[in-house]
Design a protein around this motif. Structure first.
Motif, mmCIF file in Angstrom:
data_model
loop_
_atom_site.group_PDB
_atom_site.id
_atom_site.type_symbol
_atom_site.label_atom_id
_atom_site.label_comp_id
_atom_site.label_asym_id
_atom_site.label_seq_id
_atom_site.Cartn_x
_atom_site.Cartn_y
_atom_site.Cartn_z
ATOM 1 N N LEU A 1 -6.412 -1.448 0.273
ATOM 2 C CA LEU A 1 -5.637 -1.106 1.465
ATOM 3 C C LEU A 1 -6.384 -0.062 2.286
ATOM 4 C CD1 LEU A 1 -2.055 -0.712 -0.047
ATOM 5 C CD2 LEU A 1 -2.942 -2.653 1.249
ATOM 6 N N GLU B 1 -2.993 1.119 6.824
ATOM 7 C CA GLU B 1 -2.019 0.209 6.222
ATOM 8 C C GLU B 1 -1.043 0.961 5.312
ATOM 9 O OE1 GLU B 1 -4.561 -3.953 6.063
ATOM 10 O OE2 GLU B 1 -4.677 -2.557 4.373
ATOM 11 N N ILE B 2 -1.493 2.039 4.705
ATOM 12 C CA ILE B 2 -0.602 2.849 3.871
ATOM 13 C C ILE B 2 0.328 3.676 4.756
ATOM 14 C CG2 ILE B 2 -0.495 4.755 2.201
ATOM 15 C CD1 ILE B 2 -3.156 3.674 1.058
ATOM 16 N N PRO C 1 2.587 0.499 7.103
ATOM 17 C CA PRO C 1 2.331 -0.817 6.514
ATOM 18 C C PRO C 1 2.835 -1.971 7.383
ATOM 19 C CG PRO C 1 3.971 0.390 5.226
ATOM 20 C CD PRO C 1 3.513 1.284 6.315
ATOM 21 N N ALA D 1 1.461 -2.513 0.536
ATOM 22 C CA ALA D 1 1.228 -1.369 1.425
ATOM 23 C C ALA D 1 2.505 -0.543 1.556
ATOM 24 C CB ALA D 1 0.745 -1.844 2.791
#
Length: 117
Positions: A30, A34-35, A38, A45
């Motif tokens: 990831l 994206e974290i 998400p 994510a």
């Protein structure tokens, strides 16, 4: 990362940064973005973000309301993330994985603070 240790806003940002970086190591496929935000279809994510928020609140004792305000999320979504990760931590395999990420977050924060001092 250089921070002003006398600024509460910068300390909170450093805490969140340490949590995201630690979780990123646990989910190497990831991206950071994206974290942090998400995509709707990426459940892993979303889980990574929930873990980062959980570490921020449970390990570093940042108040839930402050996290909700800092993340521009509803308090309910923060509470939901906590419930989900609390439930998952009942599984010993997940708990070991979570504990490793929490320790990495602690080490990252210590490194950030040592660099700033």
């Amino acid at each position: 990362m250089t921070i002003n240790l006398h600024s509460a806003h910068e300390r909170e940002h450093a805490l969140y940064h340490a949590c995201v970086m630690a979780v990123r190591e646990g989910f190497p496929y990831l991206t950071i973005s994206e974290i942090i935000d998400p995509p709707h279809e990426m459940f892993d994510a979303a889980l990574a973000r929930q873990i980062a928020l959980h570490i921020l609140i449970r390990k570093f004792n940042v108040p839930k309301r402050r996290v909700a305000r800092m993340q521009e999320r509803s308090r309910e979504s923060v509470y939901r993330a906590l419930r989900i990760i609390d439930y998952r931590c009942e599984n010993p395999v997940f708990l070991a994985y979570y504990a490793a990420m929490a320790e990495r977050a602690d080490a990252a924060l210590t490194s950030i603070y040592e660099e700033a001092a």
